[in-house]
Design an enzyme around this catalytic site. Structure first.
Site, short mmCIF file in Angstrom:
data_model
loop_
_atom_site.label_atom_id
_atom_site.label_comp_id
_atom_site.label_asym_id
_atom_site.label_seq_id
_atom_site.Cartn_x
_atom_site.Cartn_y
_atom_site.Cartn_z
CG HIS A 155 0.71 6.56 5.81
ND1 HIS A 155 1.91 6.99 6.31
CD2 HIS A 155 0.89 5.25 5.53
CE1 HIS A 155 2.78 5.99 6.33
NE2 HIS A 155 2.18 4.91 5.86
CG HIS A 169 0.01 0.81 7.37
ND1 HIS A 169 1.03 0.33 8.18
CD2 HIS A 169 0.58 1.70 6.52
CE1 HIS A 169 2.17 0.94 7.81
NE2 HIS A 169 1.93 1.76 6.81
CD GLU A 170 -0.73 2.22 2.97
OE1 GLU A 170 -0.29 3.39 2.93
OE2 GLU A 170 0.00 1.24 3.14
CD GLN A 213 3.62 5.70 2.67
OE1 GLN A 213 2.61 5.16 2.24
NE2 GLN A 213 4.67 5.02 3.09
N GLY A 263 0.83 -1.19 0.00
CA GLY A 263 0.00 0.00 0.00
C GLY A 263 0.87 1.24 0.00
CB CYS A 313 5.71 1.85 7.04
SG CYS A 313 5.21 3.39 6.27
CG LEU A 314 6.91 1.07 0.90
CD1 LEU A 314 6.33 1.47 -0.45
CD2 LEU A 314 7.98 0.02 0.74
NI NI Z 1 3.05 3.04 5.64
#
Ligand code: NI
Length: 157
Positions: A134, A130-131, A51, A46, A88-89
């Site tokens: 953000h 999770h997304e 991000q 995701g 997480c990226l």
């Molecule tokens: Ni993330």
């Protein structure tokens, strides 16, 4: 399509609240296409717009080979609890356990502004939660049950 740079923890944009999308135009479609490419290029499940430095309420997810774009998403139903490790990226290699709902229903609009809802369990539910976090400046490292370990390893918040 093009990949965009994924911002890392420490960047203040990751901590800001994203704004609603109001214009369903070519700029949005370009961003969505770029987010999809960036997510796949980084082996993510995701990606949220902040991000890639865009403070708009947009996320893309791909769980179990189902790709979904969610714009202005809102969780309207949740049930159960589930604990799994996530990453997480924007955080790097650390993975930590996070408690999430087992099942959720999310309402959103698509890239043309049409509303839809989606119900997901387990990893799809987790990934969407999770997304969506953000979009409110929340990272999984804020919620992880393994925060002590993260901080001991020198992790940033
Ligand atoms: Ni993330």
């Amino acid at each position: 399509m093009a990949t965009r740079k994924v911002v890392k923890v420490g960047d203040q944009n990751l901590r800001k609240k994203s704004k609603e999308v109001k214009n369903f135009d070519e700029d949005l479609w370009q961003l969505l296409d770029d987010m999809k490419e960036t997510m796949y290029a980084n082996d993510g499940m995701g990606l949220a717009a902040p991000q890639v430095g865009v403070l708009r309420r947009i996320v893309v997810v791909d769980v179990n080979n189902m790709f979904v774009e969610l714009i202005n998403p809102q969780i309207v139903y949740q049930e159960g609890k589930d604990i799994e490790k996530e990453g997480c990226l924007s955080v790097g290699s650390f993975k930590g356990r996070v408690e999430r709902p087992y099942k959720i229903t999310v309402k959103a609009v698509d890239r043309y502004g049409y509303p839809f809802s989606l119900t997901g369990e387990k990893w799809l539910a987790r990934c969407i939660c999770h997304e969506l976090d953000h979009l409110d400046g929340i990272l999984f490292i804020d919620k992880t049950l393994d925060k002590k370990e993260y901080l001991e390893k020198g992790g940033r918040i």
